[in-house]
Structure formats: C-alpha cells, structure tokens
Scaffold this active site. Structure first.
Site, PDB file in Angstrom:
ATOM      1  N   ARG A  78      31.878  43.454  52.764  1.00 31.37           N
ATOM      2  CA  ARG A  78      30.986  44.310  51.964  1.00 31.37           C
ATOM      3  C   ARG A  78      29.544  43.986  52.370  1.00 31.37           C
ATOM      4  NH1 ARG A  78      32.147  43.788  45.773  1.00 31.37           N
ATOM      5  NH2 ARG A  78      34.043  44.949  46.252  1.00 31.37           N
ATOM      6  N   LYS A 212      31.176  37.089  38.385  1.00 29.62           N
ATOM      7  CA  LYS A 212      30.216  37.999  39.024  1.00 29.62           C
ATOM      8  C   LYS A 212      29.141  38.450  38.033  1.00 29.62           C
ATOM      9  CE  LYS A 212      33.723  40.928  39.759  1.00 29.62           C
ATOM     10  NZ  LYS A 212      34.538  42.113  40.051  1.00 29.62           N
ATOM     11  N   LYS A 214      25.943  41.553  37.571  1.00 31.29           N
ATOM     12  CA  LYS A 214      25.513  42.832  38.147  1.00 31.29           C
ATOM     13  C   LYS A 214      24.237  43.351  37.486  1.00 31.29           C
ATOM     14  CE  LYS A 214      30.146  44.127  39.587  1.00 31.29           C
ATOM     15  NZ  LYS A 214      31.231  45.103  39.509  1.00 31.29           N
ATOM     16  N   CYS A 482      36.548  49.734  38.804  1.00 31.35           N
ATOM     17  CA  CYS A 482      35.617  49.825  39.939  1.00 31.35           C
ATOM     18  C   CYS A 482      35.000  51.214  40.108  1.00 31.35           C
ATOM     19  CB  CYS A 482      36.310  49.410  41.228  1.00 31.35           C
ATOM     20  SG  CYS A 482      36.989  47.738  41.156  1.00 31.35           S
TER      21      CYS A 482
HETATM   22 FE1  SRM Z   1      35.476  46.213  41.963  1.00 29.48          FE
HETATM   23  C1  SRM Z   1      37.703  43.666  42.200  1.00 29.48           C
HETATM   24  C2  SRM Z   1      36.440  47.387  44.941  1.00 29.48           C
HETATM   25  C3  SRM Z   1      32.805  48.263  41.954  1.00 29.48           C
HETATM   26  C4  SRM Z   1      35.146  45.729  38.594  1.00 29.48           C
HETATM   27  N1  SRM Z   1      36.798  45.584  43.368  1.00 29.48           N
HETATM   28  C5  SRM Z   1      37.593  44.469  43.286  1.00 29.48           C
HETATM   29  C6  SRM Z   1      38.299  44.230  44.623  1.00 29.48           C
HETATM   30  C7  SRM Z   1      37.439  43.306  45.430  1.00 29.48           C
HETATM   31  C8  SRM Z   1      39.765  43.746  44.519  1.00 29.48           C
HETATM   32  C9  SRM Z   1      40.045  42.283  44.535  1.00 29.48           C
HETATM   33  O1  SRM Z   1      39.425  41.524  43.766  1.00 29.48           O
HETATM   34  O2  SRM Z   1      40.916  41.880  45.312  1.00 29.48           O
HETATM   35  C10 SRM Z   1      38.289  45.675  45.192  1.00 29.48           C
HETATM   36  C11 SRM Z   1      38.352  45.798  46.719  1.00 29.48           C
HETATM   37  C12 SRM Z   1      39.135  47.026  47.081  1.00 29.48           C
HETATM   38  C13 SRM Z   1      39.076  47.370  48.511  1.00 29.48           C
HETATM   39  O3  SRM Z   1      40.130  47.403  49.169  1.00 29.48           O
HETATM   40  O4  SRM Z   1      37.989  47.653  49.014  1.00 29.48           O
HETATM   41  C14 SRM Z   1      37.090  46.255  44.495  1.00 29.48           C
HETATM   42  N2  SRM Z   1      34.701  47.483  43.280  1.00 29.48           N
HETATM   43  C15 SRM Z   1      35.291  47.905  44.416  1.00 29.48           C
HETATM   44  C16 SRM Z   1      34.541  49.059  45.035  1.00 29.48           C
HETATM   45  C17 SRM Z   1      34.566  49.064  46.555  1.00 29.48           C
HETATM   46  C18 SRM Z   1      35.114  50.377  44.472  1.00 29.48           C
HETATM   47  C19 SRM Z   1      34.719  51.627  45.216  1.00 29.48           C
HETATM   48  O5  SRM Z   1      35.638  52.386  45.527  1.00 29.48           O
HETATM   49  O6  SRM Z   1      33.532  51.882  45.433  1.00 29.48           O
HETATM   50  C20 SRM Z   1      33.153  48.829  44.404  1.00 29.48           C
HETATM   51  C21 SRM Z   1      32.318  47.894  45.227  1.00 29.48           C
HETATM   52  C22 SRM Z   1      30.987  47.685  44.606  1.00 29.48           C
HETATM   53  C23 SRM Z   1      30.029  46.882  45.436  1.00 29.48           C
HETATM   54  O7  SRM Z   1      29.536  47.416  46.421  1.00 29.48           O
HETATM   55  O8  SRM Z   1      29.724  45.748  45.044  1.00 29.48           O
HETATM   56  C24 SRM Z   1      33.544  48.144  43.110  1.00 29.48           C
HETATM   57  N3  SRM Z   1      34.144  46.813  40.552  1.00 29.48           N
HETATM   58  C25 SRM Z   1      33.176  47.754  40.730  1.00 29.48           C
HETATM   59  C26 SRM Z   1      32.662  48.184  39.457  1.00 29.48           C
HETATM   60  C27 SRM Z   1      31.638  49.293  39.223  1.00 29.48           C
HETATM   61  C28 SRM Z   1      30.249  48.754  39.109  1.00 29.48           C
HETATM   62  O9  SRM Z   1      30.003  47.564  39.294  1.00 29.48           O
HETATM   63  O10 SRM Z   1      29.368  49.560  38.828  1.00 29.48           O
HETATM   64  C29 SRM Z   1      33.355  47.472  38.487  1.00 29.48           C
HETATM   65  C30 SRM Z   1      33.233  47.650  36.955  1.00 29.48           C
HETATM   66  C31 SRM Z   1      31.995  47.101  36.398  1.00 29.48           C
HETATM   67  C32 SRM Z   1      32.164  45.650  36.061  1.00 29.48           C
HETATM   68  O11 SRM Z   1      31.991  44.813  36.946  1.00 29.48           O
HETATM   69  O12 SRM Z   1      32.511  45.362  34.918  1.00 29.48           O
HETATM   70  C33 SRM Z   1      34.269  46.611  39.188  1.00 29.48           C
HETATM   71  N4  SRM Z   1      36.251  44.881  40.635  1.00 29.48           N
HETATM   72  C34 SRM Z   1      36.029  44.898  39.291  1.00 29.48           C
HETATM   73  C35 SRM Z   1      36.866  43.906  38.674  1.00 29.48           C
HETATM   74  C36 SRM Z   1      36.957  43.595  37.159  1.00 29.48           C
HETATM   75  C37 SRM Z   1      35.917  42.655  36.726  1.00 29.48           C
HETATM   76  C38 SRM Z   1      36.081  42.267  35.288  1.00 29.48           C
HETATM   77  O13 SRM Z   1      35.086  42.029  34.634  1.00 29.48           O
HETATM   78  O14 SRM Z   1      37.204  42.167  34.800  1.00 29.48           O
HETATM   79  C39 SRM Z   1      37.612  43.304  39.719  1.00 29.48           C
HETATM   80  C40 SRM Z   1      38.651  42.182  39.585  1.00 29.48           C
HETATM   81  C41 SRM Z   1      38.030  40.855  39.358  1.00 29.48           C
HETATM   82  O15 SRM Z   1      36.828  40.644  39.481  1.00 29.48           O
HETATM   83  O16 SRM Z   1      38.804  39.953  39.018  1.00 29.48           O
HETATM   84  C42 SRM Z   1      37.203  43.958  40.931  1.00 29.48           C
HETATM   85 FE1  SF4 Z   2      41.281  47.906  43.204  1.00 28.48          FE
HETATM   86 FE2  SF4 Z   2      41.510  48.232  40.616  1.00 28.48          FE
HETATM   87 FE3  SF4 Z   2      39.107  48.068  41.704  1.00 28.48          FE
HETATM   88 FE4  SF4 Z   2      40.553  50.209  42.097  1.00 28.48          FE
HETATM   89  S1  SF4 Z   2      39.808  49.506  40.109  1.00 28.48           S
HETATM   90  S2  SF4 Z   2      39.460  49.065  43.705  1.00 28.48           S
HETATM   91  S3  SF4 Z   2      42.605  49.414  42.176  1.00 28.48           S
HETATM   92  S4  SF4 Z   2      40.572  46.445  41.651  1.00 28.48           S
END
Ligand code: SRM
Ligand code: SF4
Length: 574
Positions: A78, A212, A214, A482
C-alpha cells in the site's frame, strides 16, 4: 505507556512489537529465504507497519490444497499519498510497478492510497525501493500507527484548499514512525530524510499504538472523506475565503465483528475547534491519548473509538486541553451536503480545469472491455498537472491548462474513461472493498459482485425514472467496513459466500449510520427486498428527500442515532 494494563494480559502483538527492535524482527532474514514464498508469522505483523501484507490467491487456494501444494503466497503493498495527490511521473512509476505484479492492476483505495496486489517475495524489496525512488513511501500505510492522512481532493475552489492539503501533509509527516528499520530493510540502509534516521520513536515508543489510527480533513459542504468514520477528523471552517480553523471530531471507526455486539461502528463526536497553526499539535496530542489509554489487551476493543466511548468525550477533551496547554475553542457551525464525488469538468479559481473520472471499485485495469490503465498512462504521459485519488475510489485529473483540455478529453474518449457521462447515479455512488481473491478476511465477494448487483438495481430504477437519483450504495466482503458500508444508504456486508446483510438508512451527508434491515440474504433476496422500497420511494418521497432519509420516514428502519445503538431497535429482520 499502557496505562496500568497488566503485562500478562496484553495482546501478543504487543510483545511482537516490543521485541522487534523498532519493526525489524527477522524480516531481512525472511526475505533472503528462497525456500518459501512466505514470511515468519510474527514478521507478517511487522511488515504491516512497512505497508506490506502477506496474502494468497484465494481463487486457487482449494485447488492447491487438493494438489497438496503450499498456498500461492504473494504480497500487497500500500502506497501512501497524503490527500491522494501524486504527480504524473509518480503515476507512471506505480503503473510500471503494477506490471510486475500478479494482478497487473492498480487499486485506488477508500483512503486515497494505491495498492499493488500480487508481488512475489523475490520482487518485494525491489518494488519497495522503486516506490521510494519515485519519492513515495509505503511506511505506515498499515500497522498500529497513524495511516495515510486523508483530505478533500476536490478541485481547488480557493487558495484555502491548498492550505488544508498542506496541513494534511504536515500532520502525515509529523506522525510517521522514525525507525530506520524501513530504510535498512528496503533501501539498503540508505538514510531517507523524510523517514528520519534514529532508532527512537519519540511519539510512539517501542510498542507503537494499540491499533491503527486514522485522520481525515473535510472541507464542507463536501464530506467525501467521511470525516466521522475517522479516529480524528478536522472539519474546515472557512469564512469569506479565509481558513479560520477546524472543528475537531474524535472517536469514529467502522469495523465490527458479526455476532459480537460489543463491537460496533461509531461516528466521531465533535469536541472543539482549533486554529490552523494548532492542527499539528492537536493531532499529535490526540495520538498520545490513544497511545496511553487505548486497550492493549483486546484488539477487537483497541481502536480509539472504544477509548472515547469508554472514557467519554468530556474526558478526552479535558485530557487533550491538558496536554495541549490551552483549551480548544467553541465548535463552529458548518453544513455537509454529501459524501459523494463530483464528476466531469470543473474550472478552479486559477483557471485550471479538473476532470473527475469514475473508476468502478477503484480498480485501474485493462481487460477485454476496458483500457483504463492504458488510458490513464497515456494521460500521465502528456499531463503537466497532478492526479488526485478520491476517498470514493475515483480519480481527478487536476490542474489541466485550457490548452490541454481537448487533448485530455480525446484520450478520455479514446480509452473509455468517459463512463462518468453516461452511467447511472447509483453506479457513480458506489464503493466496493477489495474482498476476494486477495483479502484474507473476506467472507464473500465485494468488488467483483457489486457492479452486477447495481446493474440489476438499475433495471428497477430505470422503470421508476430514478436513474439520475444519487443513491449511495456500498459493499464489503466482511464486517470490517473497508468500503464504509455502514455509511451507505444501501449497505451490503458479506456473511458467507453469496449471502449479505442488508443495511438501510444512512444519511447522504455521511452524518448518520445505517441499520441492519435483512440478515444473510442472497442476490435475488436483496433485489426482492429493495424493489418495493424503491417503488414506494418513487411514489411517496418528499421533494429532494434522500433515499436513506426516506427509508426511516417511511418506517422501513429506525434511525441509528449513535454507534452504541447500531445493533438495537431492529425493525425487519428475518
Ligand atoms: Fe481495511 C483490514 C483493505 C479501508 C477497516 N483492509 C484490511 C485488509 C488489510 C485485510 C487484512 O487485514 O488482512 C484488507 C486488504 C485487502 C486487499 O486484498 O487489498 C483491507 N481497507 C482496505 C482497502 C484497500 C479497501 C478498498 O477497497 O479500498 C482500504 C485501504 C485504505 C488505505 O489506503 O489505507 C481499506 N479499512 C478501510 C476502512 C475505510 C476507512 O478507513 O475510511 C475501514 C473502516 C474504518 C475503520 O478503520 O474503522 C477499514 N480494514 C479494516 C479493518 C477493521 C478495523 C477495526 O477497527 O475493526 C480491518 C481488519 C483489522 O484491522 O483487523 C481491515
Ligand atoms: Fe477484506 Fe473485509 Fe476489508 Fe473487504 S471489508 S477488504 S473483505 S477486510
């Protein structure tokens, strides 16, 4: 720094961080082990801080298991872009790198970053080096630190926009980890100024943050960054063309776990106002509050939103004032009108043109039907301005001089980048997270599913004359959030392959969460559930009423007034 949390109760990631020598672990040794395509499991936790995830191609996982083969391991990198801004040269550099990855695509993320999927371990170091050669970094794109700082990327309507973008960049730089491990592992020990050179972490300490963190900057009336979904949000207050400062929102976050009601999405609370010159200190001090008070025993309860929920926003405000040495000002009025993107041509205050392009699911690719990747590369070759990635996974070609407008428009037409002109509003208001095949946490499809669902909904909307009605629809393959699905007027969250929870009732401005309407339903059941509501909406909506507001007024769903009520007052669940 763990605020009295007993060391025997700390989550195991805390000891991985503590003993990692500031994020080194044994990553270097693992990279040189050519017997396996994977890294040691503790190192996989550490590479996240370097912006790197180990993944495997889940489409071929079971076939490989049957053949008794190891998983097809690759890595996702990323790349941070504070505020989503990059130069055409940087676009070309990242595009070049994507050609060496298994999937040969660029992914524009919901946080204005790039992702490269499918990097072989043997090519990982070279890839990260090339990213840095392009004056970009993957450092702190993931991990228990502050992530890529987001900022409204809309065409500058006044000089104030650039001021805010600069503040976002300053905050981003201030909160970067200082460890030299990054340079040592990926850049052969080269000292890169912006990464710092010492092995101290004056801000984070050896165990970094509990989870994390943000930050986003929003510029009303646009809430395209979904500022309330962030741990810390800055809402710009502009009067007569001057930036007065920012309202400060704390404690937003969306992730939750199916079946665990102690986890829930939560929108930030606005606690005060600060001047522009106070922004960096505010960000730094809020991060230290989370560092010192966040829960390090349970990662499902470790985000800042739970710290704010448990301690109360008044506590956080008092603590922040104490650490700042002054008191935040009174909250100022502001109005958000939408959390969507603007498409098409917009002239900015300096006379440059900016072109907002729709990129479905943020996936920049070439296939049998599309030449998005080739087209954007051709644009980057001639374009002298910048590229801006949006929080809705789209692109703005920024700062185009009048003399180049026709050239860019011709390339847009030639390579089929002109979807923004003809697509329905619901299609242009979608977000889909990555999910399968790369995301290890996906329970169902998202990016590969949502476009087909939208096509079926479009058939209904066409009959109802609603194709030009902006309805925000968002999907994710699991409840982590996400694609910010809990802020979608229609939200879909994967339960198991082929089945989704359907959420309704979010506010179009990103100021109200939605609520569960139907549980674990199939594609056809989603259509069957939405169709009568859309018919009712077409017939009985008030003037200018938004779909999310209508579903509440018409009694389909109760409004969620606070994250802690997200799981309560369900109306219609099977
Ligand atoms: Fe996310 C984990 C993709 C924005 C909440 N996110 C992941 C992982 C890294 C999976 C993993 O942990 O193994 C995903 C990688 C998938 C892949 O194959 O690429 C992933 N997140 C993404 C992206 C790429 C989604 C997208 O299609 O755009 C976004 C990348 C953002 C960036 O550039 O940094 C992405 N993730 C978000 C957001 C939206 C936001 O931040 O505005 C959220 C919800 C907001 C928040 O953080 O509360 C988000 N991602 C999570 C979570 C749940 C965190 C939590 O508080 O429970 C995880 C899982 C974790 O952290 O354990 C996660
Ligand atoms: Fe993966 Fe769930 Fe985030 Fe979608 S919402 S990219 S399935 S961790």
């Amino acid at each position: 720094m763990t605020s009295g949390q007993p060391s025997d109760k700390l989550h195991k990631n805390e000891s991985i961080k503590a003993s990692s020598l500031f994020l080194r672990g044994t990553i270097l040794e693992g990279l040189s082990d050519s017997l396996t395509g994977s890294l040691d499991s503790d190192d996989q936790q550490l590479t996240k801080f370097h912006g790197i995830y180990q993944q495997d191609n889940r489409d071929i996982r079971s076939e490989r298991r049957r053949k008794k083969l190891d998983k097809a391991y690759t890595f996702m990198a990323r790349i941070c872009l504070p505020g989503g801004v990059c130069t055409p040269e940087q676009w070309i550099a990242v595009d070049d790198l994507s050609n060496y990855c298994e999937f040969k695509t660029l992914k524009i993320t919901t946080r204005q970053a790039f992702q490269l999927h499918g990097i072989l371990k043997s090519n990982l170091k070279n890839t990260i080096k090339m990213v840095n050669d392009a004056l970009l970094t993957t450092l702190a794109a993931c991990g228990d630190v502050n992530r890529n700082v987001m900022c409204n990327p809309n065409p500058p309507e006044s000089r104030v926009y650039s001021e805010i973008q600069k503040l976002a960049e300053l905050v981003d730089a201030k909160l970067k980890p200082r460890t030299s491990a990054y340079a040592e592992i990926w850049l052969d020990g080269e000292k890169v100024l912006s990464h710092g050179g010492s092995d101290q972490e004056p801000l984070y300490g050896a165990t970094y943050l509990p989870r994390k963190f943000k930050i986003a900057f929003a510029v009303p009336p646009y809430n395209d960054v979904d500022v309330f979904a962030h741990c810390l949000g800055f809402i710009a207050i502009i009067e007569e063309g001057k930036l007065l400062g920012f309202n400060i929102s704390v404690g937003g976050g969306l992730g939750m776990t199916h079946g665990n009601e102690s986890t829930f999405p939560r929108l930030g609370d606005i606690i005060g106002f600060c001047r522009p010159d106070e922004v960096v200190s505010v960000a730094e001090k809020v991060v230290t509050i989370q560092r010192d008070f966040g829960d390090r025993t349970n990662r499902a309860h470790a985000r800042f939103k739970y710290t704010v929920e448990d301690l109360g926003k008044e506590f956080v405000l008092n603590e922040l004032n104490k650490r700042l040495g002054f008191s935040l000002g009174m909250v100022k009025p502001y109005v958000f009108k939408s959390n969507s993107d603007r498409y098409g041509w917009v002239k900015d205050f300096e006379g440059y043109w900016n072109l907002g392009l729709f990129i479905e699911g943020g996936r920049v690719l070439d296939d049998n039907n599309l030449s998005l990747k080739k087209g954007l590369r051709e644009i980057a070759k001639v374009h002298k301005g910048d590229f801006r990635l949006t929080a809705n996974q789209n692109i703005i070609i920024g700062r185009i001089p009048e003399s180049e407008k026709d050239t860019i428009q011709n390339l847009v037409n030639q390579y089929g980048l002109d979807g923004y002109v003809s697509f329905s509003e619901i299609r242009k208001n979608q977000i889909a997270c990555v999910a399968l095949p790369t995301c290890g946490l996906a329970l169902a499809e998202s990016e590969r599913y949502l476009p087909s669902l939208v096509s079926d909904i479009e058939v209904i909307l066409e009959d109802l004359g609603l194709l030009s009605e902006p309805i925000v629809i968002r999907s994710t393959g699991c409840p982590n959030g996400c694609g910010r699905p809990y802020l979608g007027e229609i939200g879909l969250v994967g339960k198991v392959p082929g089945k989704y929870n359907l959420y309704l009732g979010a506010g179009f401005e990103g100021e109200r969460l939605n609520k569960l309407y139907k549980k674990s339903i199939t594609h056809q059941q989603i259509i069957d559930a939405l169709k009568p509501i859309l018919i009712d909406f077409a017939k009985n909506r008030n003037d200018e009423e938004r779909f999310g507001d209508f579903t509440i007024r018409a009694g389909y769903i109760n409004a969620t007034s606070h994250g802690r009520d997200f799981h309560k007052s369900l109306k219609s669940i099977d």
